[in-house]
Design a protein around this motif. Structure first.
Motif, PDB file in Angstrom:
ATOM      1  N   GLU A  40       0.828  -1.211   0.000  1.00 53.33           N
ATOM      2  CA  GLU A  40       0.000   0.000   0.000  1.00 53.33           C
ATOM      3  C   GLU A  40       0.868   1.270   0.000  1.00 53.33           C
ATOM      4  OE1 GLU A  40      -4.038   1.506   2.290  1.00 53.33           O
ATOM      5  OE2 GLU A  40      -2.679   0.160   3.345  1.00 53.33           O
ATOM      6  N   TRP A  45       4.101   9.879  -3.269  1.00 53.96           N
ATOM      7  CA  TRP A  45       3.221  10.632  -2.377  1.00 53.96           C
ATOM      8  C   TRP A  45       3.672  12.083  -2.368  1.00 53.96           C
ATOM      9  CZ3 TRP A  45      -0.594   7.852   0.207  1.00 53.96           C
ATOM     10  CH2 TRP A  45      -0.471   6.465   0.170  1.00 53.96           C
ATOM     11  N   GLY A 124      -6.443   6.568   1.790  1.00 54.66           N
ATOM     12  CA  GLY A 124      -5.594   6.949   0.671  1.00 54.66           C
ATOM     13  C   GLY A 124      -4.605   8.064   0.946  1.00 54.66           C
ATOM     14  N   GLN A 125      -4.440   8.460   2.210  1.00 58.73           N
ATOM     15  CA  GLN A 125      -3.458   9.497   2.551  1.00 58.73           C
ATOM     16  C   GLN A 125      -2.420   8.922   3.506  1.00 58.73           C
ATOM     17  OE1 GLN A 125      -6.076  12.781   3.878  1.00 58.73           O
ATOM     18  NE2 GLN A 125      -5.229  13.887   2.129  1.00 58.73           N
ATOM     19  N   ASP A 137      -0.728  12.878  -0.339  1.00 56.64           N
ATOM     20  CA  ASP A 137      -1.650  12.238  -1.267  1.00 56.64           C
ATOM     21  C   ASP A 137      -0.873  11.377  -2.239  1.00 56.64           C
ATOM     22  OD1 ASP A 137      -4.081  13.493  -0.345  1.00 56.64           O
ATOM     23  OD2 ASP A 137      -3.332  15.343  -1.258  1.00 56.64           O
ATOM     24  N   LYS A 138      -1.413  10.199  -2.553  1.00 62.16           N
ATOM     25  CA  LYS A 138      -0.744   9.297  -3.505  1.00 62.16           C
ATOM     26  C   LYS A 138      -1.033   9.795  -4.916  1.00 62.16           C
ATOM     27  CE  LYS A 138       0.355   4.488  -4.028  1.00 62.16           C
ATOM     28  NZ  LYS A 138       0.119   3.144  -3.496  1.00 62.16           N
TER      29      LYS A 138
END
Length: 140
Positions: A40, A45, A124-125, A137-138
């Motif tokens: 993950e 990022w 997602g962060q 953030d990705k």
């Protein structure tokens, strides 16, 4: 203006040190390399910080081959090229902790740095223990 630019350089160096530093080292030989990466976490990022109306762009890249890249970019003075700070090395990430060693950097004081930092990925962060107010953030 020169004093403000020097102060901003120091702030950027502190940000990179916060990103790349934490508590303790793990001397346990650990599992095999395939088990040392959190899938993950793999990817790029980014976060954007504001300091005295200046933007600081921070980008972290965690590759599948256990290499790490850190990039900090800031526009310090209008009409001047942006200031850039880069570092790279190797990492392991498991159980919410990134252990790393920096092997190259444009800031010589970071070369050879070995440390670890706690992290968490929420919706997602990416949140780093030392920068909880600045989620990443990705992007890839």
């Amino acid at each position: 203006m020169k004093l403000q630019r020097n102060f901003l350089y120091i702030v950027m160096a502190i940000i990179v040190m916060a990103i790349t530093s934490s508590c303790s080292k793990d001397n346990d030989p650990g599992p095999t390399p395939a088990d040392d990466i959190d899938p993950e976490l793999v990817g790029t990022w980014e976060t954007k910080l504001k300091y005295q109306s200046k933007d600081l762009d921070v980008r972290l890249t965690f590759n599948e081959d256990e290499t790490l890249e850190v990039n900090v970019k800031a526009d310090i003075e209008e009409g001047q090229p942006p200031f850039e700070l880069t570092a790279s090395g190797t990492y392991k990430a498991k159980d919410g902790e990134i252990s790393f060693q920096l092997t190259e950097s444009t800031l010589n004081e970071l070369v050879g740095l070995e440390d670890s930092i706690k992290y968490e990925i929420i919706v997602g962060q990416l949140y780093l223990e030392d920068l909880p107010l600045f989620p990443f953030d990705k992007v890839k």
